[in-house]
Design an enzyme around this catalytic site. Structure first.
Site, PDB file in Angstrom:
ATOM      1  N   ARG A   1     -42.916   4.980 -36.087  1.00 33.18           N
ATOM      2  CA  ARG A   1     -43.126   6.131 -35.212  1.00 33.18           C
ATOM      3  C   ARG A   1     -41.811   6.440 -34.510  1.00 33.18           C
ATOM      4  O   ARG A   1     -41.388   5.724 -33.620  1.00 33.18           O
ATOM      5  CB  ARG A   1     -44.242   5.830 -34.205  1.00 33.18           C
ATOM      6  CG  ARG A   1     -44.327   6.832 -33.072  1.00 33.18           C
ATOM      7  CD  ARG A   1     -45.565   6.646 -32.224  1.00 33.18           C
ATOM      8  NE  ARG A   1     -45.735   5.309 -31.687  1.00 33.18           N
ATOM      9  CZ  ARG A   1     -45.117   4.829 -30.602  1.00 33.18           C
ATOM     10  NH1 ARG A   1     -44.234   5.582 -29.960  1.00 33.18           N
ATOM     11  NH2 ARG A   1     -45.360   3.606 -30.175  1.00 33.18           N
TER      12      ARG A   1
ATOM     13  N   HIS B   1     -45.307   7.512 -28.200  1.00 33.48           N
ATOM     14  CA  HIS B   1     -46.714   7.430 -28.589  1.00 33.48           C
ATOM     15  C   HIS B   1     -47.398   8.780 -28.387  1.00 33.48           C
ATOM     16  O   HIS B   1     -48.096   9.280 -29.267  1.00 33.48           O
ATOM     17  CB  HIS B   1     -47.416   6.348 -27.755  1.00 33.48           C
ATOM     18  CG  HIS B   1     -48.876   6.242 -27.997  1.00 33.48           C
ATOM     19  ND1 HIS B   1     -49.404   5.747 -29.171  1.00 33.48           N
ATOM     20  CD2 HIS B   1     -49.947   6.580 -27.222  1.00 33.48           C
ATOM     21  CE1 HIS B   1     -50.721   5.781 -29.105  1.00 33.48           C
ATOM     22  NE2 HIS B   1     -51.081   6.276 -27.932  1.00 33.48           N
TER      23      HIS B   1
ATOM     24  N   TYR C   1     -40.096  -0.259 -24.130  1.00 32.19           N
ATOM     25  CA  TYR C   1     -40.483  -1.350 -25.030  1.00 32.19           C
ATOM     26  C   TYR C   1     -39.704  -1.388 -26.347  1.00 32.19           C
ATOM     27  O   TYR C   1     -39.946  -2.255 -27.182  1.00 32.19           O
ATOM     28  CB  TYR C   1     -41.984  -1.290 -25.328  1.00 32.19           C
ATOM     29  CG  TYR C   1     -42.489   0.040 -25.855  1.00 32.19           C
ATOM     30  CD1 TYR C   1     -42.449   0.349 -27.210  1.00 32.19           C
ATOM     31  CD2 TYR C   1     -43.030   0.991 -24.992  1.00 32.19           C
ATOM     32  CE1 TYR C   1     -42.912   1.557 -27.692  1.00 32.19           C
ATOM     33  CE2 TYR C   1     -43.507   2.204 -25.466  1.00 32.19           C
ATOM     34  CZ  TYR C   1     -43.442   2.477 -26.810  1.00 32.19           C
ATOM     35  OH  TYR C   1     -43.910   3.683 -27.284  1.00 32.19           O
TER      36      TYR C   1
END
Length: 365
Positions: A262, A266, A275
């Protein structure tokens, strides 16, 4: 008398199936999977270009306040386009909230696809008419629904297959395991495509499972599995086509894990820098599925500058139409909130409806 456990035919390949390297050059093709026809690959390229442009437009519409939320699939186009091209029009697709590119590639009206992400109460399209289930926000619940649909189609004698998309995070949900177990027992015509994009929101794969690969999760349920390079459209299309046709021919369920990434957050509400670092994203950008396919097709003489320009122009025109239609304010009826909740509205529901009517009346005065 005990019998040895038979796992032959259930285990995935030890390394993901691949036809094309990151730099767009061909590698030795796997013996078990055929090379897709050239016209299917050029069609996949055109759809990937349009799909990416649609994704960029939808992301921009979110920033402009035209969408409540949008989960980008930038970098996952090979999985979504490969999945759609492996299906017939009579087959069913059960998507997640991140699979809008797959839906528009299947021919659904893009504004209808984005209706749910606008904040409407319904999915925007007629699932029965297009054979696409509503985009699923709860993790993995669509997988057990997909199995139910596949079993229904089998009992009705329809020559149709169900393809269920799921993310890596969804494989940690109980629904996913129930779906695999149910599908394995019934041997119904369903294929599960796990788009392993390495993060369940901010949770990395290593914190989700100790399995050597998510594809191995099929073994315990008697479901054959495979893993594939999810950024290699050629490999994804070949593996999924084989899995779908195997299911159509009575071979039962199949699980495919596509290793992808990805590239975007998100959703628009996410901060991925918390992260993962930029170096990781840059490394995966070198495996961009669209650039990889374009380079490969050019090398085979299946694509030239004219074809690239034509695909880009078609994508821009598509995005312009989406933008124009999405910039028009939708006509909404706020009292639809209370429709289809109960066959007969409860006293509480009537009270809430009356309160809303009073508030709206006061606002208008």
């Amino acid at each position: 008398m005990s019998h040895p456990q038979v796992v032959d035919g259930l285990l995935p390949a030890p390394v993901p199936v691949r036809f094309v390297a990151e730099d767009g050059t061909a590698v030795d093709p796997p013996a078990d999977y055929p090379m897709p026809a050239g016209e299917r690959l050029t069609e996949a390229y055109r759809r990937m270009v349009v799909g990416r442009r649609f994704d960029r437009q939808a992301t921009a519409l979110t920033k402009q306040g035209r969408l409540a939320v949008y989960p980008s699939s930038l970098g996952q186009e090979a999985c979504q386009i490969g999945g759609v091209l492996a299906l017939r029009d009579t087959d069913w697709l059960f998507p997640t909230y991140r699979d809008s590119v797959a839906l528009v590639s299947r021919g659904l009206d893009p504004v209808e696809v984005l209706t749910l992400l606008r904040g409407d109460w319904h999915c925007g399209y007629d699932p029965g008419a297009v054979r696409v289930a509503p985009q699923c926000t709860p993790l993995a619940t669509q997988t057990i629904h997909a199995v139910g649909m596949a079993e229904a189609l089998r009992r009705k004698g329809e020559d149709a297959v169900v393809l269920a998309f799921i993310g890596d995070g969804g494989t940690s949900e109980g629904d996913f395991h129930e779906a695999l177990n149910y599908a394995g027992v019934l041997r119904c015509p369903v294929v599960f495509l796990v788009q392993n994009n390495k993060y369940a929101i901010s949770v990395p794969l290593a914190r989700q499972t100790a399995a050597p690969a998510l594809a191995y999760k099929g073994v315990g349920y008697g479901v054959p599995s495979e893993q594939v390079d999810g950024n290699d459209l050629v490999a994804v299309l070949s593996v999924l086509t084989a899995a779908v046709e195997r299911a159509r021919g009575g071979g039962g369920p199949f699980l495919v894990e596509a290793h992808t990434y990805r590239m975007d957050p998100h959703t628009n509400a996410d901060d991925p820098t918390r992260y993962r670092d930029d170096d990781e994203v840059a490394r995966w950008a070198q495996a961009d599925p669209l650039i990889r396919l374009e380079t490969y097709l050019r090398g085979r003489g299946l694509l030239d500058d004219e074809g690239v320009a034509a695909a880009a122009q078609a994508a821009d025109e598509y995005a312009a139409r989406v933008r124009e239609r999405m910039n028009a304010d939708p006509e909404t009826d706020p009292f639809e909130l209370f429709d289809h909740v109960f066959a007969e509205p409860t006293p509480q529901l009537r009270e809430q409806r009356d309160l809303l009517r009073a508030e709206l009346t006061a606002t208008e005065e």
